[in-house]
Scaffold this motif. Structure first.
Motif, PDB file in Angstrom:
ATOM      1  N   LEU A   1       1.064  -1.145   0.052  1.00  0.00           N
ATOM      2  CA  LEU A   1      -0.116  -0.100   0.028  1.00  0.00           C
ATOM      3  C   LEU A   1       0.797   1.103   0.115  1.00  0.00           C
ATOM      4  O   LEU A   1       1.562   1.295   0.853  1.00  0.00           O
ATOM      5  N   ILE A   2       0.678   2.130  -0.898  1.00  0.00           N
ATOM      6  CA  ILE A   2       1.434   3.406  -1.081  1.00  0.00           C
ATOM      7  C   ILE A   2       0.533   4.478  -0.927  1.00  0.00           C
ATOM      8  O   ILE A   2      -0.255   4.694  -1.553  1.00  0.00           O
TER       9      ILE A   2
ATOM     10  N   VAL B   1       7.874   5.603  -6.087  1.00  0.00           N
ATOM     11  CA  VAL B   1       7.732   4.308  -5.472  1.00  0.00           C
ATOM     12  C   VAL B   1       6.954   3.311  -6.205  1.00  0.00           C
ATOM     13  O   VAL B   1       7.154   2.268  -6.280  1.00  0.00           O
ATOM     14  N   VAL B   2       5.743   3.927  -6.649  1.00  0.00           N
ATOM     15  CA  VAL B   2       4.879   3.153  -7.601  1.00  0.00           C
ATOM     16  C   VAL B   2       5.342   2.380  -8.535  1.00  0.00           C
ATOM     17  O   VAL B   2       5.377   1.487  -8.970  1.00  0.00           O
ATOM     18  N   ASP B   3       6.294   3.304  -9.461  1.00  0.00           N
ATOM     19  CA  ASP B   3       6.895   2.842 -10.566  1.00  0.00           C
ATOM     20  C   ASP B   3       8.025   1.565 -10.238  1.00  0.00           C
ATOM     21  O   ASP B   3       8.018   0.605 -10.812  1.00  0.00           O
TER      22      ASP B   3
ATOM     23  N   THR C   1      -1.259  -0.982  -4.528  1.00  0.00           N
ATOM     24  CA  THR C   1      -2.691  -0.338  -3.922  1.00  0.00           C
ATOM     25  C   THR C   1      -2.025   1.129  -3.960  1.00  0.00           C
ATOM     26  O   THR C   1      -1.359   1.266  -2.883  1.00  0.00           O
ATOM     27  N   ALA C   2      -2.481   1.926  -4.651  1.00  0.00           N
ATOM     28  CA  ALA C   2      -1.961   3.204  -4.587  1.00  0.00           C
ATOM     29  C   ALA C   2      -3.443   4.243  -3.977  1.00  0.00           C
ATOM     30  O   ALA C   2      -4.395   3.962  -4.442  1.00  0.00           O
TER      31      ALA C   2
ATOM     32  N   VAL D   1      -2.575  -0.873 -11.229  1.00  0.00           N
ATOM     33  CA  VAL D   1      -2.658  -0.722  -9.637  1.00  0.00           C
ATOM     34  C   VAL D   1      -4.112  -0.974  -9.246  1.00  0.00           C
ATOM     35  O   VAL D   1      -4.890  -0.900 -10.018  1.00  0.00           O
ATOM     36  N   SER D   2      -3.886  -1.176  -7.968  1.00  0.00           N
ATOM     37  CA  SER D   2      -5.291  -1.260  -7.284  1.00  0.00           C
ATOM     38  C   SER D   2      -5.594   0.274  -6.822  1.00  0.00           C
ATOM     39  O   SER D   2      -4.743   0.631  -6.169  1.00  0.00           O
TER      40      SER D   2
END
Length: 208
Positions: free
Chosen positions: A4-5, A16-18, A28-29, A44-45
């Motif tokens: 989870l970000i 961080v997502v990338d 999960t963004a 992503v979710s």
């Protein structure tokens, strides 16, 4: 890893997502505005909400393995209790969901790290950033006092430059002048820390 970000559309969180997607994590963004993910919605979710809301954070927390929080106030120098309220929401939601691992982005000069700052840094932290840093200090102590497996990350002045991969990280680093570190390098450290145990219950000061 199910990750989870928080702050996923921010300048550090997006890195961080990338990184997480390239590493094969299930992401999960957590965002306020899904449109800001720029075409990543199908990778992503999505969890839409307010990071200071226990209800919103709790809904996104279920089933996660770890949380990376890269929350910020943008260009604002007024804290408005954002960090204390968001940390309270994250701590309570994580404890309820049984998610123990938390990597939390703070700032160098907050709390006890002020003592290690150079004179140039102290001037900025005690004037322009005084409100934000005071709120971050309270937030950080709440995280330390929690039962979570936390890592608090204290980068020096953030830039938008590319990742170098040559940054320094330690519980304490000597400082001269007003050093910097790229958001891309900060994101790389946070993602790596979430996957390992080396930095659990430690303060990570990072700088070029």
């Amino acid at each position: 890893m199910k990750l989870l970000i928080l702050g996923a559309t921010g300048p550090t969180g997006r890195h961080v997502v990338d990184l997480a997607l390239r590493a094969g994590d299930s992401v999960t963004a957590f965002v306020r505005n899904p449109a800001a993910l720029d075409g990543l919605a199908d990778q992503v979710s999505l969890a839409t909400g307010d990071a200071t809301s226990h209800r919103d954070v709790s809904a996104a927390m279920a089933g996660q393995d770890a949380v990376v929080a890269a929350l910020g106030r943008g260009r604002s120098v007024v804290a408005d209790d954002f960090f204390t309220r968001s940390s309270a929401a994250v701590i309570s939601a994580a404890e309820e969901a049984g998610v123990s691992r938390l990597v939390w982005l703070s700032s160098f000069g907050v709390g006890h790290t002020l003592a290690w700052s150079s004179p140039a840094q102290k001037l900025i932290y005690r004037t322009l950033l005084r409100s934000v840093y005071a709120n971050k200090a309270i937030s950080d102590e709440s995280i330390r006092s929690s039962g979570l497996d936390w890592t608090l990350v204290y980068p020096t002045r953030l830039t938008h430059g590319p990742a170098k991969g040559t940054y320094r990280a330690g519980d304490r680093l000597p400082m001269k002048g007003n050093p910097t570190i790229s958001r891309a390098d900060v994101a790389a450290f946070m993602h790596q820390a979430a996957h390992g145990r080396e930095w659990i219950h430690r303060t990570a000061v990072i700088s070029d």
